[in-house]
Motif scaffolding. Sequence first.
Motif: not given
Length: 638
Positions: A290-301
Amino acid sequence: MFSKILIANRGEIACRVIDTARKMGVASVAVYSEADAGARHVAMADEAVAIGGPAPKDSYLRGDAIIEAALQSGAQAIHPGYGFLSENPDLVEAVEAAGLTFIGPSAEAIRAMGLKDAAKALMEQAGVPVVPGYHGENQDPEHLAGAAETIGYPVLIKAVAGGGGKGMRLVEKPRDFAEALASARGEAQTAFGNPAVLIEKFIASPRHIEVQVFGDGTQAVHLFERDCSLQRRHQKVIEEAPAPGMTPEMREAMGQAAVRAAEAIGYRGAGTVEFIVDGSAGLRPDRFWFMEMNTRLQVEHPVTEAITGIDLVEWQLRVASGEALPCGQDDLTITGHAFEARLYAEDVPAGFLPATGTLSHLRFAEGCRADTGVRAGDTISPWYDPMIAKIITHGPTRDVALGQLARALEQTQVAGTVTNLAFLARLARHEGFGAGQVDTGLIGREIDTLAAPAERTEAARALAVIAAAGLWEGTGEGFALWAPLRRPVPFEEEAALRVIGPGHVSVEVAGASHDCLRGPDGWRVDGAKTGAAMHRDPGAVTIFMDGAHRFEIPDPLERGSATETSDLTLAPMPGLVKAVFVAEGQSVAAGDRLAIMEAMKMEHTMRAARDGTVAEVLVAEGTQVEAGAALIRLEEEA
């Protein structure tokens, strides 16, 4: 379902959300800064509200103004997009206190994942593997340097509140640690208002694989993985789904770990769990962390949407309005393969420096999905990220989808600013990438080839002379009376042409002669079909043929200007002078830091071109300068 939502963002993500809202019969409200008054997202929305000046702190980071705009317009919910306030828990609480709905996770979930050190501790408790490193509270430089020694070099310094590669530095030797730490902290303070960092072991053959998750606050599912290993400066360049070489065992292990992460914090909405993978021995279930969790929609969705057939923004609106997850894990499947390339206004040969300019011409290739927030005639502003568009392709196999991407990039046309189009097209055609041999170091190893200036073909040069002479669209009949004569053409090289007949021209340039004929299928050069297109700007012409080739058209009345010397350090792009490290009379050596500029959310260090003595410091810290502005002058060499 909501009847009206406000999008607290700009650019392509605002346009993307508006598209889905429109399909669902939901009205949209845009917000905009003074710099974005004529922007595409403002034109697309049903309503638009001005919220402040061009700097993000004066507009898109003003949560109070955004909430007021939502209340005044009658919007029931706020979609944050990504970036800006999308992962700000204080905004979530303020939105809910105003009686509105935040289209995203709870403030508690954002806080749980907002600081990388705390998030890693939480993930360990949830049974999610984490990268070896130091995530403690002691931020003393000597203590951090000692932690790096204990972990073992190379190490990564990462801002605990970071994202997008900001506040991140790779350190390979102990002697470089102090400077890298100061630089990472400075960038983190500017980007996130928090200079704290953590130290992680740097994986020698790393792959960046992330898992798309979606939750309703109680349960979560994963929508498979994306490979984002093609990076430069820790920022993603080309993403794909699914990951090449992925095994069923690895996908199951990563998917379950991502779902555990989401359910551990009661996650609601779209999120991404990012993992670092050791790809040195293939993809193995015991070699991801695990590195991190992005709590949003991602650019690459969009690549996830392409392989699953799911509209993630639609899911966001449905779950935020109170619906349960639209489907279960067993209902989700993968179909085909997808790629996304990020098209930026940036000068690749100059080190990926962000660029500005007016998009005098913009045309995307047919058959691809192009998510964009700009149109021809729009300006790439120094205030925001210089992304022009995301180019997305989807095919039945990886080979087919990658071929589609390469072709789409080669057929996309942009004029008015420098871009990374040629770089992306070369990357899409890279043999190793095509074979699935991807890791985060590929671009760095191949940078000399990938970033080389586009090679100008003889045919493109000949056609540029025709365009410079004003004969591109015409037939040349106006020159019939002097057809036998050789006519010089103002061009960046010695050039001349002779009109032979209607649509038939002989061009002399760079010591060669070319027979050029315009027919029903366009221009042919020396008998070969070119399929070329042309765009002309003041002082330049761009020929689109196997990429974009820009040629300068000199003004014969314009006198030459003084040439740049190593005495002057110039601003390579518009931006803010964040720090100045030298003073008048100070001695410097080649490579010494002179100043730091901040532009388009990144820091750029200006270094001395030679040994010398500072004659003048021409700018002060905090000054906003244009590209080419003189920053520091050294005394002339004896």
